[in-house]
Design a protein around this motif. Structure first.
Motif, short mmCIF file in Angstrom:
data_model
loop_
_atom_site.label_atom_id
_atom_site.label_comp_id
_atom_site.label_asym_id
_atom_site.label_seq_id
_atom_site.Cartn_x
_atom_site.Cartn_y
_atom_site.Cartn_z
N TYR A 142 36.77 34.86 45.94
CA TYR A 142 37.21 33.47 46.05
C TYR A 142 37.17 33.04 47.51
O TYR A 142 37.67 33.74 48.39
CB TYR A 142 38.61 33.31 45.47
CG TYR A 142 39.09 31.88 45.46
CD1 TYR A 142 38.44 30.92 44.67
CD2 TYR A 142 40.17 31.47 46.22
CE1 TYR A 142 38.86 29.60 44.66
CE2 TYR A 142 40.61 30.14 46.21
CZ TYR A 142 39.95 29.22 45.43
OH TYR A 142 40.35 27.91 45.42
N HIS A 143 36.59 31.88 47.79
CA HIS A 143 36.24 31.52 49.16
C HIS A 143 37.42 31.41 50.11
O HIS A 143 37.27 31.63 51.32
CB HIS A 143 35.44 30.21 49.17
CG HIS A 143 36.18 29.04 48.60
ND1 HIS A 143 36.99 28.24 49.35
CD2 HIS A 143 36.22 28.54 47.34
CE1 HIS A 143 37.50 27.29 48.59
NE2 HIS A 143 37.07 27.44 47.37
N SER A 144 38.63 31.10 49.62
CA SER A 144 39.79 30.96 50.50
C SER A 144 40.47 32.29 50.82
O SER A 144 41.40 32.31 51.63
CB SER A 144 40.82 30.02 49.86
OG SER A 144 40.34 28.70 49.84
N LEU A 145 40.00 33.37 50.23
CA LEU A 145 40.66 34.67 50.41
C LEU A 145 40.75 35.10 51.88
O LEU A 145 41.80 35.62 52.30
CB LEU A 145 39.94 35.73 49.56
CG LEU A 145 40.57 37.12 49.50
CD1 LEU A 145 42.02 37.07 49.06
CD2 LEU A 145 39.76 38.02 48.55
N LYS A 168 29.49 43.21 41.36
CA LYS A 168 30.80 43.82 41.10
C LYS A 168 31.00 45.03 42.03
O LYS A 168 30.05 45.67 42.47
CB LYS A 168 30.89 44.26 39.64
CG LYS A 168 30.90 43.11 38.65
CD LYS A 168 30.97 43.60 37.21
CE LYS A 168 29.67 44.22 36.76
NZ LYS A 168 29.67 44.53 35.30
N LEU A 169 32.28 45.33 42.32
CA LEU A 169 32.60 46.54 43.05
C LEU A 169 32.23 47.75 42.20
O LEU A 169 32.54 47.80 41.00
CB LEU A 169 34.09 46.60 43.38
CG LEU A 169 34.60 45.79 44.55
CD1 LEU A 169 36.13 45.87 44.62
CD2 LEU A 169 33.99 46.27 45.87
N LEU A 195 40.14 42.57 43.43
CA LEU A 195 39.19 42.64 42.33
C LEU A 195 39.36 41.41 41.46
O LEU A 195 40.49 41.02 41.12
CB LEU A 195 39.43 43.91 41.51
CG LEU A 195 38.46 44.20 40.37
CD1 LEU A 195 38.12 45.69 40.31
CD2 LEU A 195 39.05 43.77 39.02
N PHE A 196 38.25 40.79 41.09
CA PHE A 196 38.26 39.59 40.25
C PHE A 196 37.55 39.91 38.94
O PHE A 196 36.38 40.34 38.94
CB PHE A 196 37.55 38.43 40.95
CG PHE A 196 38.20 38.00 42.24
CD1 PHE A 196 39.10 36.95 42.25
CD2 PHE A 196 37.93 38.66 43.42
CE1 PHE A 196 39.72 36.55 43.44
CE2 PHE A 196 38.54 38.29 44.61
CZ PHE A 196 39.43 37.23 44.62
N PHE A 230 40.45 33.86 35.34
CA PHE A 230 39.41 33.36 34.43
C PHE A 230 39.40 34.11 33.09
O PHE A 230 38.48 33.91 32.28
CB PHE A 230 38.03 33.45 35.07
CG PHE A 230 37.73 32.30 36.00
CD1 PHE A 230 37.41 31.05 35.50
CD2 PHE A 230 37.77 32.47 37.37
CE1 PHE A 230 37.13 29.98 36.34
CE2 PHE A 230 37.49 31.42 38.24
CZ PHE A 230 37.17 30.18 37.72
N ALA A 231 40.40 34.94 32.84
CA ALA A 231 40.52 35.56 31.51
C ALA A 231 40.69 34.47 30.46
O ALA A 231 41.27 33.41 30.72
CB ALA A 231 41.71 36.51 31.48
N SER A 232 40.18 34.70 29.29
CA SER A 232 40.17 33.75 28.16
C SER A 232 39.14 32.64 28.34
O SER A 232 39.17 31.64 27.62
CB SER A 232 41.55 33.13 27.92
OG SER A 232 42.48 34.12 27.54
N THR A 233 38.20 32.82 29.30
CA THR A 233 37.05 31.91 29.38
C THR A 233 35.77 32.63 28.98
O THR A 233 34.68 32.08 29.15
CB THR A 233 36.88 31.34 30.81
OG1 THR A 233 36.48 32.40 31.69
CG2 THR A 233 38.15 30.70 31.31
#
Length: 509
Positions: A142-145, A168-169, A195-196, A230-233
């Motif tokens: 995420y860009h603001s991280l 992915k890692l 981790l995302f 973003f889970a459930s998308t």
């Protein structure tokens, strides 16, 4: 028009914060002195494929619950300091969701509720990081991280990973980074990982991949913040996101984030939650209460109602997002067909990887690298962003701020045409709210009116979902076919005369 292109920093010299600044300047349409040099993403007439808003209005049941709560002083009194009381109904529901995802109760039952996941990142860094600590993340973070890390004295380091694995890692990528940096003394040993899952570009980690990561994390004594916003998308046909905290040995090492901003389109009520090790979660709660008091009770009630809604709302949104991915793929195929006619030797555009969830995808524009236009020469995705804003009045999201150095851009498709969906849901929402007011006044169930495509007692006609989303698809097609394609053909030229062939990478559909 003379060349005015802002010179981006050399990739090897760019810190994550430098990258974020360069991308924000490009999206604002300004140079480093703040002078306006081309349209920005918020300007009139610009179609934005860079916004990360929701797909449509939230479930009507959430709105009904909010209105009913406003009328019920026992539930949501404005004259009481409710921040001194925990809203156990929501915490229990969140814990239940985490347990259903496979997270052990000793982690899932420790809940911190905050004003959005941004605040949870801050609480985690305040409680778990010390000055100078390193945290690793894969490209597409995420860009603001980087900004959040800097605020708490930590440093974000991007680990090179493979586009063939959706960036992915992986254990091999982490082992290579440790060997090149920690073993040689170039970098101190990291404190942990970010981790995302799903990732910002729609990648999904499998349980097997997370199991391998879990062993590496334990062996190297790392902690992890796992963001599942973003889970459930997940798109139809894709498996649900797996959870790192559900893997063996991770109970004391992983803080897991969730929320309803992306899945249920409740971004503006600013609420998110975390589970994890008891002591760390308690410290995060103390940080939350001491710095912002609490999430308003009203917001918690609306979030609970959204979680209690059935999955039809989520499934409709995921189905529409997949449809937009396929539309974008068709547009890219059309680009490549027209490019082949216009300039047969010119490389094409391609998706970097197939998204399986989420609200955006990653598009390789390496075909444009080396092209010359009125703003200068295209060298990376910041230049690509400025090019499309200036020449097509279309905003895209440069992946430079997410750790990628090439000409990759994110196409954020979910919220295109969002405001045009409001009309189609207004009757459903009004009837749901009226039902709630009647129920409150009469202290009994509201009278049934008609079937609805939403659950949770929202008695309203079915919202025309396909028609609701049609304008957004039309806007995507306009942006890509009527605006971006002519701009591309203009810089390519019939004999590729505007292109530096030596800098082009292979592309394809």
């Amino acid at each position: 028009m003379g060349q005015w292109m802002v010179s981006p920093r050399q990739e090897c010299e760019s810190t994550p914060l430098d990258r974020l600044k360069d991308c924000r300047l490009a999206l604002a349409g300004t140079d480093e002195q703040g002078r306006k040099i081309h349209p920005g993403m918020f300007d009139a007439g610009v179609i934005s494929l860079a916004h990360g808003d929701g797909t449509r209005r939230p479930p009507p049941g959430a709105l009904r619950a909010g209105v009913e709560a406003l009328l019920d002083p026992a539930l949501c009194a404005f004259d009481d300091y409710l921040f001194l009381q925990r809203f156990e109904a929501l915490e229990d529901r969140v814990s239940q969701n985490f347990r259903q995802a496979g997270i052990p109760a000793e982690s899932a039952d420790n809940i911190c509720i905050e004003c959005g996941t941004t605040r949870l990142f801050g609480a985690f860094l305040h409680c778990a990081a010390e000055q100078g600590d390193l945290f690793l993340a894969a490209p597409t973070y995420y860009h603001s991280l980087p900004d959040w890390c800097a605020c708490f004295g930590a440093e974000l380091v991007c680990v090179p990973t493979s586009p063939h694995e959706a960036y992915k890692l992986t254990v091999p990528a982490l082992e290579a980074w440790f060997e090149q940096n920690v073993a040689t003394g170039r970098q101190r040993k990291p404190r942990g990982l970010f981790l995302f899952n799903p990732t910002q570009t729609g990648g999904l980690y499998s349980s097997a991949e997370l199991s391998e990561l879990a062993r590496f994390i334990a062996d190297n004594d790392l902690i992890v913040l796992a963001d599942h916003v973003f889970a459930s998308t997940e798109f139809p046909g894709s498996p649900p996101a797996a959870y790192l905290a559900a893997q063996d040995g991770m109970t004391d090492r992983v803080v897991t984030l969730g929320g309803v901003s992306k899945s249920h389109n409740l971004a503006n009520i600013r609420i998110g939650w975390a589970c994890g090790p008891r002591q760390l979660i308690e410290e995060m709660r103390r940080y939350s209460v001491s710095t912002i008091i609490s999430v308003p009770r009203l917001n918690k009630i609306m979030a609970l109602a959204a979680l209690d809604d059935d999955r039809k709302f989520l499934n409709e949104n995921a189905k529409e997002c997949l449809r937009r991915v396929k539309l974008i793929q068709d547009c890219i195929a059309h680009w490549n067909t027209e490019l082949h006619r216009h300039a047969p030797n010119f490389p094409g555009f391609r998706l970097v990887h197939r998204p399986r969830a989420g609200h955006s995808l990653l598009l390789s524009c390496d075909a444009l690298k080396g092209c010359h236009w009125s703003g200068g020469k295209i060298r990376n995705n910041v230049d690509v962003t400025r090019f499309f804003l200036s020449e097509a009045r279309v905003a895209v999201s440069p992946a430079f701020s997410s750790g990628l150095d090439g000409c990759e851009i994110r196409i954020c498709f979910a919220s295109v045409g969002l405001s045009e969906t409001y009309f189609y849901s207004s009757e459903t929402e009004c009837r749901a709210v009226v039902d709630g007011v009647r129920s409150h006044l009469r202290k009994e169930s509201a009278l049934p009116i008609a079937a609805t495509s939403f659950s949770n007692g929202n008695n309203a006609p079915e919202a025309p979902v396909n028609q609701m989303f049609l304008h957004g698809r039309t806007m995507i097609q306009e942006a890509m076919i009527e605006r971006m394609l002519p701009a591309i053909l203009k810089v390519v030229g019939p004999k590729e005369k505007n292109h530096d062939q030596a800098t082009v990478h292979e592309g394809g559909t």
